[in-house]
Design an enzyme around this catalytic site. Structure first.
Site, PDB file in Angstrom:
ATOM      1  N   HIS A 137      57.348  19.786  68.789  1.00 44.09           N
ATOM      2  CA  HIS A 137      57.083  19.976  70.221  1.00 44.09           C
ATOM      3  C   HIS A 137      57.742  18.861  71.032  1.00 44.09           C
ATOM      4  O   HIS A 137      58.464  19.128  72.014  1.00 44.09           O
ATOM      5  CB  HIS A 137      55.571  19.983  70.458  1.00 44.09           C
ATOM      6  CG  HIS A 137      55.177  20.125  71.893  1.00 44.09           C
ATOM      7  ND1 HIS A 137      54.752  21.324  72.430  1.00 44.09           N
ATOM      8  CD2 HIS A 137      55.136  19.224  72.919  1.00 44.09           C
ATOM      9  CE1 HIS A 137      54.478  21.151  73.717  1.00 44.09           C
ATOM     10  NE2 HIS A 137      54.699  19.882  74.035  1.00 44.09           N
ATOM     11  N   GLU A 138      57.504  17.632  70.625  1.00 47.33           N
ATOM     12  CA  GLU A 138      58.068  16.507  71.363  1.00 47.33           C
ATOM     13  C   GLU A 138      59.587  16.419  71.196  1.00 47.33           C
ATOM     14  O   GLU A 138      60.292  16.005  72.122  1.00 47.33           O
ATOM     15  CB  GLU A 138      57.404  15.199  70.918  1.00 47.33           C
ATOM     16  CG  GLU A 138      55.899  15.144  71.134  1.00 47.33           C
ATOM     17  CD  GLU A 138      55.490  15.423  72.584  1.00 47.33           C
ATOM     18  OE1 GLU A 138      56.285  15.138  73.500  1.00 47.33           O
ATOM     19  OE2 GLU A 138      54.374  15.930  72.785  1.00 47.33           O
TER      20      GLU A 138
END
Length: 377
Positions: free
Chosen positions: A25-26
């Protein structure tokens, strides 16, 4: 019933689920930001005190923190890890330092950087579901002519009590056509105690049967309980039909969209009081289910990873300030107004959003704790 997995498997399962999903996600945020020339000051997996880290040649601090409940990318110009803007501070950044600053990037670039995180989680879920469809095929009726035909009834069946017979073909619920048996399941499972009209076809004649979907509290092999709706009918046998990668991707999209609709329905039911807040879960339940699915083998665990990945994307896209969806909502307002939301309005919105997120965290944590055996649940 299955034996409960050892404690270490809950920890391992939790880390194997959230660790990679949060990292991806990051990374979505980071890579799109880097693509657009936005500098990153920190990339953290977890919150709180840094446990281990290093600084790369671009000046980005990569680190693993002590609280493994999320992560963040702190871009150049961010005043905090959540990218909550401080308009006064942004305004006073010297012109020569604005190059590569997130908050001085064009609006569409900021929006894509923010959306990239949830989008990455969506792509992970689609890839896993598509791989399953390629490997195992799609379920179809063994005899297409018997689609949605009632083969037999459960011991307790509200459909049978309403007048439905074996051999009837279910064609509609509340006037809306149902084409496959999975459509019936989707329209029933999340709606216990709902009053519906079941439309069936019998000997070429259309019949309607008003009934109330049964509410059933069902327990899985590990003792986890769930309240679901049931008609008490079984269909004919299914078989698995081989599909190619392109068709599998389409099926993965349909399956994921169905899961998202279920999430939306669940939130609506909690808001309207049709479902209890006690059904919400947090990190402890994720750890519990992670360990249980891991104990069942690789395939159940990978499927669970896909479900959690889709959940992370869904939650992050909710229009709550401090979440990705909240940032996107502000950018949408900025696009319409052709100027950013005022400092005072933004401050109150973010305060409300943070308070709401903290309140939800408290609720799900309490739910998790009271569900543990030590409390007699």
């Amino acid at each position: 019933m299955f034996d409960s997995p050892p404690f270490w498997m809950y920890i391992l399962g939790f880390l194997l689920v959230l660790g990679p999903l949060v990292t991806l996600h990051e990374l979505g945020h980071y890579l799109v930001g880097r693509w657009f020339g936005v500098g990153a000051e920190a990339f953290s997996i977890g919150f709180g005190r840094e446990l281990v880290g290093w600084t790369d040649k671009r000046g980005t601090r990569w680190k693993i923190a002590s609280i493994p409940l999320g992560g963040y990318v702190q871009f150049k110009g961010d005043m905090n890890p959540a990218s909550i803007p401080d308009p006064d501070a942004i305004e006073h950044i010297p012109v020569e330092e604005r190059e590569g600053s997130f908050h001085h990037a064009k609006l569409w670039k900021r929006a894509l950087i923010v959306f990239a995180g949830p989008a990455t989680n969506i792509l992970v879920a689609l890839a896993i579901f598509a791989a399953f469809f390629v490997a195992f095929g799609r379920p179809v009726p063994a005899d297409p002519a018997e689609t949605n035909v009632v083969d037999r009834f459960a011991e307790q069946s509200v459909a049978r009590e309403a007048g439905v017979l074996e051999g009837d073909r279910i064609v509609a619920i509340d006037g809306e056509p149902v084409l496959e048996f999975t459509d019936i399941t989707d329209r029933v499972t999340l709606f216990p105690d709902k009053r519906i009209v079941l439309g069936v076809e019998r000997d070429g004649e259309r019949l309607d049967f008003p009934l109330t979907i049964a509410s059933s509290v069902e327990t899985d092999g590990f003792g986890n309980e769930a309240r679901v709706g049931r008609l008490g009918v079984y269909s004919k046998d299914f078989k698995y039909e081989t599909v190619g990668p392109v068709a599998a991707l389409g099926l993965a999209v349909d399956h994921s969209w169905g899961l998202v609709r279920m999430m939306v329905t669940g939130i609506k039911q909690i808001i309207t009081g049709d479902r209890s807040l006690k059904e919400m879960g947090g990190p402890i339940k994720i750890a519990k289910y992670s360990g249980e699915q891991l104990s069942l083998g690789a395939l159940p665990f990978i499927n669970f990873v896909a479900l959690i990945s889709l959940n992370l994307a869904f939650i992050n896209l909710l229009p709550i300030p401090a979440l990705d969806g909240g940032h996107l909502a502000f950018y949408a307002a900025e696009a319409v107004r052709r100027k950013p939301v005022g400092p005072r309005g933004m401050e109150w919105a973010y305060r409300t959003g943070v308070a709401l997120v903290l309140m939800l965290m408290v609720i799900v944590t309490v739910n998790d704790l009271v569900s543990l055996p030590i409390f007699g649940s």
